[in-house]
Design an enzyme around this catalytic site. Structure first.
Site, PDB file in Angstrom:
ATOM      1  N   THR A 147       0.840  -1.196   0.000  1.00  0.00           N
ATOM      2  CA  THR A 147       0.000   0.000   0.000  1.00  0.00           C
ATOM      3  C   THR A 147       0.876   1.248   0.000  1.00  0.00           C
ATOM      4  N   THR A 169       0.068  -9.084   5.290  1.00  0.00           N
ATOM      5  CA  THR A 169      -0.871  -8.808   4.189  1.00  0.00           C
ATOM      6  C   THR A 169      -1.493  -7.417   4.257  1.00  0.00           C
ATOM      7  N   GLY A 198     -14.756  11.627   6.956  1.00  0.00           N
ATOM      8  CA  GLY A 198     -13.697  11.192   7.873  1.00  0.00           C
ATOM      9  C   GLY A 198     -12.605  12.240   7.981  1.00  0.00           C
ATOM     10  N   GLU A 217      -4.933  14.868   4.639  1.00  0.00           N
ATOM     11  CA  GLU A 217      -3.839  14.957   3.655  1.00  0.00           C
ATOM     12  C   GLU A 217      -4.405  15.112   2.240  1.00  0.00           C
ATOM     13  N   ILE A 277     -12.708   6.567   6.270  1.00  0.00           N
ATOM     14  CA  ILE A 277     -13.152   6.351   7.657  1.00  0.00           C
ATOM     15  C   ILE A 277     -12.327   5.270   8.353  1.00  0.00           C
ATOM     16  N   GLY A 278     -11.152   4.980   7.816  1.00  0.00           N
ATOM     17  CA  GLY A 278     -10.274   4.013   8.453  1.00  0.00           C
ATOM     18  C   GLY A 278      -9.953   2.851   7.524  1.00  0.00           C
ATOM     19  N   ARG A 279      -9.083   1.959   8.009  1.00  0.00           N
ATOM     20  CA  ARG A 279      -8.687   0.792   7.220  1.00  0.00           C
ATOM     21  C   ARG A 279      -8.846  -0.465   8.063  1.00  0.00           C
ATOM     22  N   HIS A 282      21.263  26.742  15.670  1.00  0.00           N
ATOM     23  CA  HIS A 282      20.450  27.940  15.464  1.00  0.00           C
ATOM     24  C   HIS A 282      20.697  28.483  14.059  1.00  0.00           C
TER      25      HIS A 282
HETATM   26  P1  FAD Z   1       0.720  -3.186   3.047  1.00  0.00           P
HETATM   27  O1  FAD Z   1       1.607  -2.059   2.690  1.00  0.00           O
HETATM   28  O2  FAD Z   1      -0.734  -3.006   2.930  1.00  0.00           O
HETATM   29  O3  FAD Z   1       1.194  -4.386   2.142  1.00  0.00           O
HETATM   30  C1  FAD Z   1       0.573  -5.625   2.152  1.00  0.00           C
HETATM   31  C2  FAD Z   1       0.765  -6.288   0.807  1.00  0.00           C
HETATM   32  O4  FAD Z   1       0.307  -7.622   0.914  1.00  0.00           O
HETATM   33  C3  FAD Z   1      -0.044  -5.652  -0.311  1.00  0.00           C
HETATM   34  O5  FAD Z   1       0.811  -5.259  -1.368  1.00  0.00           O
HETATM   35  C4  FAD Z   1      -1.005  -6.745  -0.768  1.00  0.00           C
HETATM   36  O6  FAD Z   1      -1.179  -6.791  -2.174  1.00  0.00           O
HETATM   37  C5  FAD Z   1      -0.271  -7.998  -0.305  1.00  0.00           C
HETATM   38  N1  FAD Z   1      -1.163  -9.120  -0.024  1.00  0.00           N
HETATM   39  C6  FAD Z   1      -2.324  -9.124   0.678  1.00  0.00           C
HETATM   40  N2  FAD Z   1      -2.833 -10.374   0.758  1.00  0.00           N
HETATM   41  C7  FAD Z   1      -1.965 -11.158   0.091  1.00  0.00           C
HETATM   42  C8  FAD Z   1      -1.924 -12.558  -0.180  1.00  0.00           C
HETATM   43  N3  FAD Z   1      -2.863 -13.390   0.282  1.00  0.00           N
HETATM   44  N4  FAD Z   1      -0.900 -13.038  -0.920  1.00  0.00           N
HETATM   45  C9  FAD Z   1       0.076 -12.205  -1.380  1.00  0.00           C
HETATM   46  N5  FAD Z   1       0.104 -10.892  -1.150  1.00  0.00           N
HETATM   47  C10 FAD Z   1      -0.904 -10.382  -0.419  1.00  0.00           C
HETATM   48  N6  FAD Z   1       1.907   5.307   6.690  1.00  0.00           N
HETATM   49  C11 FAD Z   1       2.952   6.051   7.097  1.00  0.00           C
HETATM   50  O7  FAD Z   1       3.684   5.637   7.998  1.00  0.00           O
HETATM   51  N7  FAD Z   1       3.213   7.271   6.525  1.00  0.00           N
HETATM   52  C12 FAD Z   1       2.443   7.777   5.542  1.00  0.00           C
HETATM   53  O8  FAD Z   1       2.713   8.874   5.049  1.00  0.00           O
HETATM   54  C13 FAD Z   1       1.323   7.017   5.106  1.00  0.00           C
HETATM   55  N8  FAD Z   1       0.524   7.493   4.135  1.00  0.00           N
HETATM   56  C14 FAD Z   1      -0.532   6.726   3.710  1.00  0.00           C
HETATM   57  C15 FAD Z   1      -1.372   7.261   2.738  1.00  0.00           C
HETATM   58  C16 FAD Z   1      -2.451   6.525   2.287  1.00  0.00           C
HETATM   59  C17 FAD Z   1      -3.351   7.108   1.217  1.00  0.00           C
HETATM   60  C18 FAD Z   1      -2.682   5.224   2.817  1.00  0.00           C
HETATM   61  C19 FAD Z   1      -3.834   4.402   2.307  1.00  0.00           C
HETATM   62  C20 FAD Z   1      -1.863   4.701   3.800  1.00  0.00           C
HETATM   63  C21 FAD Z   1      -0.780   5.451   4.265  1.00  0.00           C
HETATM   64  N9  FAD Z   1       0.055   4.990   5.272  1.00  0.00           N
HETATM   65  C22 FAD Z   1       1.100   5.754   5.707  1.00  0.00           C
HETATM   66  C23 FAD Z   1      -0.145   3.671   5.896  1.00  0.00           C
HETATM   67  C24 FAD Z   1       0.843   2.642   5.305  1.00  0.00           C
HETATM   68  O9  FAD Z   1       0.653   2.588   3.905  1.00  0.00           O
HETATM   69  C25 FAD Z   1       0.615   1.279   5.925  1.00  0.00           C
HETATM   70  O10 FAD Z   1       0.677   1.368   7.331  1.00  0.00           O
HETATM   71  C26 FAD Z   1       1.684   0.300   5.458  1.00  0.00           C
HETATM   72  O11 FAD Z   1       1.677   0.172   4.058  1.00  0.00           O
HETATM   73  C27 FAD Z   1       1.454  -1.076   6.098  1.00  0.00           C
HETATM   74  O12 FAD Z   1       2.429  -1.959   5.667  1.00  0.00           O
HETATM   75  P2  FAD Z   1       2.152  -3.533   5.600  1.00  0.00           P
HETATM   76  O13 FAD Z   1       3.423  -4.128   5.087  1.00  0.00           O
HETATM   77  O14 FAD Z   1       1.613  -4.016   6.861  1.00  0.00           O
HETATM   78  O15 FAD Z   1       0.980  -3.716   4.532  1.00  0.00           O
HETATM   79  P1  NAI Z   2      -8.386   7.478  10.490  1.00  0.00           P
HETATM   80  O1  NAI Z   2      -8.681   6.447  11.488  1.00  0.00           O
HETATM   81  O2  NAI Z   2      -7.167   8.294  10.603  1.00  0.00           O
HETATM   82  O3  NAI Z   2      -9.598   8.521  10.390  1.00  0.00           O
HETATM   83  C1  NAI Z   2     -10.897   8.125  10.115  1.00  0.00           C
HETATM   84  C2  NAI Z   2     -11.840   9.204  10.612  1.00  0.00           C
HETATM   85  O4  NAI Z   2     -13.134   8.924  10.136  1.00  0.00           O
HETATM   86  C3  NAI Z   2     -11.922   9.289  12.121  1.00  0.00           C
HETATM   87  O5  NAI Z   2     -11.722  10.624  12.513  1.00  0.00           O
HETATM   88  C4  NAI Z   2     -13.318   8.783  12.434  1.00  0.00           C
HETATM   89  O6  NAI Z   2     -13.878   9.388  13.580  1.00  0.00           O
HETATM   90  C5  NAI Z   2     -14.062   9.200  11.178  1.00  0.00           C
HETATM   91  N1  NAI Z   2     -15.256   8.433  10.882  1.00  0.00           N
HETATM   92  C6  NAI Z   2     -15.468   7.105  11.029  1.00  0.00           C
HETATM   93  N2  NAI Z   2     -16.694   6.770  10.599  1.00  0.00           N
HETATM   94  C7  NAI Z   2     -17.275   7.917  10.155  1.00  0.00           C
HETATM   95  C8  NAI Z   2     -18.531   8.227   9.580  1.00  0.00           C
HETATM   96  N3  NAI Z   2     -19.434   7.295   9.344  1.00  0.00           N
HETATM   97  N4  NAI Z   2     -18.796   9.519   9.250  1.00  0.00           N
HETATM   98  C9  NAI Z   2     -17.873  10.495   9.472  1.00  0.00           C
HETATM   99  N5  NAI Z   2     -16.653  10.242  10.009  1.00  0.00           N
HETATM  100  C10 NAI Z   2     -16.366   8.976  10.336  1.00  0.00           C
HETATM  101  O7  NAI Z   2      -8.443   6.693   9.076  1.00  0.00           O
HETATM  102  P2  NAI Z   2      -8.001   7.118   7.632  1.00  0.00           P
HETATM  103  O8  NAI Z   2      -7.832   8.586   7.527  1.00  0.00           O
HETATM  104  O9  NAI Z   2      -8.923   6.424   6.710  1.00  0.00           O
HETATM  105  O10 NAI Z   2      -6.565   6.453   7.522  1.00  0.00           O
HETATM  106  C11 NAI Z   2      -6.419   5.024   7.656  1.00  0.00           C
HETATM  107  C12 NAI Z   2      -5.078   4.671   8.190  1.00  0.00           C
HETATM  108  O11 NAI Z   2      -4.055   4.962   7.255  1.00  0.00           O
HETATM  109  C13 NAI Z   2      -4.782   5.415   9.465  1.00  0.00           C
HETATM  110  O12 NAI Z   2      -4.827   4.481  10.517  1.00  0.00           O
HETATM  111  C14 NAI Z   2      -3.404   5.934   9.317  1.00  0.00           C
HETATM  112  O13 NAI Z   2      -2.575   5.398  10.299  1.00  0.00           O
HETATM  113  C15 NAI Z   2      -2.923   5.457   7.941  1.00  0.00           C
HETATM  114  N6  NAI Z   2      -2.406   6.632   7.243  1.00  0.00           N
HETATM  115  C16 NAI Z   2      -1.285   7.239   7.726  1.00  0.00           C
HETATM  116  C17 NAI Z   2      -0.812   8.377   7.152  1.00  0.00           C
HETATM  117  C18 NAI Z   2       0.371   9.032   7.741  1.00  0.00           C
HETATM  118  O14 NAI Z   2       1.054   8.411   8.547  1.00  0.00           O
HETATM  119  N7  NAI Z   2       0.675  10.270   7.395  1.00  0.00           N
HETATM  120  C19 NAI Z   2      -1.433   8.984   5.981  1.00  0.00           C
HETATM  121  C20 NAI Z   2      -2.643   8.284   5.564  1.00  0.00           C
HETATM  122  C21 NAI Z   2      -3.071   7.141   6.181  1.00  0.00           C
END
Ligand code: FAD
Ligand code: NAI
EC number: 1.8.1.4
Length: 467
Positions: free
Chosen positions: A43, A142, A181, A188, A272-274, A446
């Protein structure tokens, strides 16, 4: 001893799986990593951290050029126009470069990439694309996917109701983007499209943005995003969305119940979360159950209840962050190799990469009080930091929380243009068991934004210099 194809096999090549696989190979283990996507990096590299930061960077440059920040310094730009296709191409190039880089690292470290999705047959066998592979140890990495909102159907191709993946790939700037959310993704990606010209409304169920962060930070976030022109609908829930052609109508009502109203939008982002990815893994074939939140539980070493099966990253409890997944990948590989791999879950920084950035590590003031700890708090405004003031970045503050008896730093929270970089020094200090006095008496260069961390630590002692 049974003969296995591999010593260790990682399922998933996100920051957890790919980093763990490389470390396992470095430790001398015969290692494979199964990944079903076309490219490695999960991801984070494909549809998360990296593409979102590319668009945050590009949109910030656009806003600086288009809205007079450069003009303030005497830089004349003429008419500023957005070429969104080029900005998207630049994003794609960053993603391609980095995902290709992981492929190179796999080859260099002799990690086999098994292409396809894995399903457990038993606790040492997975099936991928019709073939079976055995390993003595298997690590589930995963990751997670977008949590759906019942009654709101995401269609990223159509581009009207999108999730984060769709919002990263829009080929137009929406007129009105409604974000469901007010968490990390909503703020972001909402910032990206606001900077590029969209009106942005954030609908958040709770009474503040950014749940999980310190209360002062959450309040400041509300003020700052409002000042930047976002409309915030706090304590509000979306009860349904209907789409007609390219137009969406959202029905919203107060979270606590009350009169419903409608909002019109040409784009709706569901954020609204993952939730953890476990469907289709065949966990039932190895007798592994998930908890009530769908996560796989592990012990401190990342071992599950099933012998030889481990789990890391977004699929296990804890913050869903790339750096947490990476550190767990390294730790699990070291534990499997017979070394000692540890992750200190009390010291995992979190950063929201907006402008300014919002960052924190350790306990919030609320959590420290809930835990019955007696605390001292020191605060320092960025307005009084010479570098932030000179750069025209006066918003924000640093807040250091220390134990009242021992002075040990329990947490730090900050809002500043480079808060994501500043928070690292507090994480390191906390790993070394630092007191606020240790930070206050450390020489900081500084003029830097980081001096605000030193001053906030001095404020814990009651002796800041510049306020
Ligand atoms: P993932 O990165 O989700 O990787 C899991 C992989 O497993 C996937 O590629 C999937 O295809 C594969 N997979 C799943 N099931 C199977 C299977 N059965 N067989 C083979 N492969 C499989 N976090 C930060 O720290 N900083 C950020 O700036 C940040 N920005 C984000 C922005 C967005 C829009 C999103 C959605 C997330 C962001 N995150 C950020 C969160 C971060 O992406 C995740 O916390 C991180 O990728 C988790 O790593 P992971 O290895 O657990 O899983
Ligand atoms: P989040 O958990 O950060 O925020 C979801 C928000 O949606 C919460 O404020 C919650 O109260 C609200 N919500 C839930 N149900 C709702 C509803 N029905 N109506 C209105 N609001 C509602 O989840 P988000 O933003 O989807 O991100 C998912 C994950 O990805 C986070 O856990 C975060 O750790 C990760 N991520 C990290 C980033 C970073 O480190 N910079 C950037 C983007 C994602």
């Amino acid at each position: 001893m049974a003969d296995y194809d591999y010593d260790v096999l990682f399922i998933g090549a996100g920051p957890g799986g790919y980093v763990g696989a490389i470390r396992a190979a470095q430790a001398g283990l015969k290692t494979a990593c199964v990944e079903g996507r076309e490219t490695l990096g999960g991801t984070c590299l494909n549809v998360g951290c990296i593409p979102s930061k590319a668009l945050l960077h590009g949109s910030e440059l656009f806003e600086e050029a288009a809205h007079g920040v450069l003009a303030k310094y005497g830089i004349k730009t003429g008419k500023v126009e957005l070429d969104l296709a080029t900005m998207q191409a630049e994003k794609a190039a960053s993603v391609k470069g980095l995902t290709g880089g992981i492929e190179y690292l796999f080859k260099k470290n002799k990690v086999d990439w098994i292409k396809g999705y894995a399903t457990f047959k038993d606790s040492s066998t997975v099936e991928v694309a019709g073939k079976t592979y055995t390993a003595r140890d298997i690590v589930i990495a995963t990751g997670s996917s977008v949590t759906p909102l019942p009654g709101v159907e995401v269609d990223n191709d159509k581009g009207v109701i999108v999730d984060s993946t769709g919002a990263l790939a829009l080929d137009r700037v929406p007129d009105h983007l409604v974000v469901i959310g007010g968490g990390v993704i909503g703020l972001e990606l909402g910032s990206v499209w606001r900077r590029l010209g969209a009106k942005v409304t954030v609908v958040e169920f709770l009474d503040q943005l950014l749940p999980g962060m310190d209360g002062d930070i959450r309040k400041e976030a509300g003020k700052i995003f409002k000042k930047q022109g976002m409309e915030l609908r706090l304590s509000t829930k979306v009860t349904g969305v209907t789409v007609k052609g390219k137009q969406a109508t959202l029905t919203v009502e107060p979270s606590a119940g009350g009169a419903a109203e409608t909002i019109e939008a040409d784009c709706v982002l569901v954020a609204i979360g993952r939730r953890p990815n476990t469907a289709g893994l065949g966990l039932e074939n190895i007798g592994l159950e998930v908890n009530a939140r769908g996560q796989i539980e592990t012990d401190h070493d990342f071992a599950t209840k099933v012998d030889g099966i481990w789990a890391i990253g977004d699929v296990i409890p804890g913050p869903m962050l790339a750096h947490k997944a990476e550190d767990e990948g390294i730790a699990v590989a070291e534990n499997i190799a017979g070394l000692t791999g540890i992750v200190n879950h009390a010291v995992i920084p979190g950063v929201v990469y907006t402008m300014p950035e919002f960052a924190g590590v350790g306990l919030t003031e609320e959590a420290a009080k809930d835990a019955g700890l007696e605390i001292k708090v020191g605060k320092f405004p960025m307005m009084a930091n010479s570098r932030a003031k000179t750069n025209g970045e006066p918003d924000g503050f640093v807040k250091v929380i220390a134990d009242a008896k021992t002075d040990k730093v329990l947490g730090a929270w900050m809002v500043a243009s480079v808060a994501g970089t500043m928070v690292a020094q507090v994480a390191q200090a906390m790993e070394f068991g630092a007191t606020s006095e240790d930070i206050a008496y450390t020489c900081h260069a500084h003029p830097t934004h980081s001096e605000a961390v030193k001053e906030a630590a001095m404020a814990v002692q009651g002796k800041p210099i510049h306020i």
